[in-house]
Write an enzyme that holds these catalytic residues in place. Sequence first.
Site, short mmCIF file in Angstrom:
data_model
loop_
_atom_site.label_atom_id
_atom_site.label_comp_id
_atom_site.label_asym_id
_atom_site.label_seq_id
_atom_site.Cartn_x
_atom_site.Cartn_y
_atom_site.Cartn_z
N SER A 127 -0.52 15.61 -2.79
CA SER A 127 -0.84 14.41 -3.58
C SER A 127 -1.77 14.72 -4.75
CB SER A 127 -1.49 13.38 -2.65
OG SER A 127 -2.32 12.50 -3.38
N1 GSH Z 1 -4.56 5.02 -7.45
C1 GSH Z 1 -4.69 5.72 -6.19
C2 GSH Z 1 -3.35 6.25 -5.76
C3 GSH Z 1 -3.38 6.78 -4.35
C4 GSH Z 1 -1.98 6.95 -3.82
O1 GSH Z 1 -1.08 6.13 -4.06
N2 GSH Z 1 -1.79 8.02 -3.05
C5 GSH Z 1 -0.47 8.24 -2.49
C6 GSH Z 1 -0.17 9.73 -2.43
S1 GSH Z 1 -0.03 10.41 -4.05
C7 GSH Z 1 -0.46 7.67 -1.08
O2 GSH Z 1 -1.41 7.79 -0.35
N3 GSH Z 1 0.65 7.01 -0.72
C8 GSH Z 1 0.82 6.42 0.55
C9 GSH Z 1 0.96 4.94 0.50
O3 GSH Z 1 0.78 4.35 -0.59
O4 GSH Z 1 1.25 4.36 1.54
C10 GSH Z 1 -5.71 6.87 -6.34
O5 GSH Z 1 -5.88 7.35 -7.48
O6 GSH Z 1 -6.32 7.25 -5.35
#
Ligand code: GSH
Length: 218
Positions: A12
């Site tokens: 990520s």
């Molecule tokens: N805007 C957030 C984005 C975080 C995000 O969406 N992370 C993704 C991985 S790249 C995640 O955890 N996805 C799982 C989900 O949304 O359920 C940040 O910058 O921390």
Amino acid sequence: MSPLTLYHFPISPPSRSALLVIRNLELDVEIKIINLMAGDHMKEDFLKINPQHTVPTIVDGDYVLWESKAIVTYLVEQYNPESSLYPMDPKQRGIVNQRLYFDSTVLYARVLSAIIPILRQGVTNIPQDKKKAIKDALGTLNTCLDGQDWVAGENCTVADLSLLASVSTISAIGVDLSEFPNITTWYDRCKSLPGYDENEQGATAYGVAIKSKLDEPF
Ligand SMILES: N[C@@H](CCC(=O)N[C@@H](CS)C(=O)NCC(=O)O)C(=O)O
């Protein structure tokens, strides 16, 4: 036992940006891997910590925080407020914040818009307009780097570490950065930063996963 825990998934980009800041601040950290592919983020234990189920998430004593940009600025303010990674001068800090928001809402947002259909809907190509949107954002970043070594001025800041996670990912999915000379010079400069190789490994894994699903290179 370390007071700081990072819930992390190495592929990520936002999660890697938090780890880059931890490495640059030389903080002691316990890393707990949340494997998004295996659904760890939807398990009850993690949802109790972060009901939004995203990485990165930190737990610092009894304090919980998610959103990578909030995390990286908190870490500097909490652990090394004098650090040039997040300058105190309001005008300099304003530029750092602008670059952080640019990463979140423009550059990385455009990458996500191209990648999510590939990951979730079985799409096997990136439409030209999405490719152009990513390249336009890279053009903006390239201009921001005109005449300066780092994205917010003469020092490396959390904005560089955040954008490093995104740009390394963009490069890994096959975008040719050679038409952005300021970015390629800056990316090369970033090699001296703590955590660079670790970030690169995660970006490479991301790139391999995406490229294997594409009919043709970016
Ligand atoms: N805007 C957030 C984005 C975080 C995000 O969406 N992370 C993704 C991985 S790249 C995640 O955890 N996805 C799982 C989900 O949304 O359920 C940040 O910058 O921390």
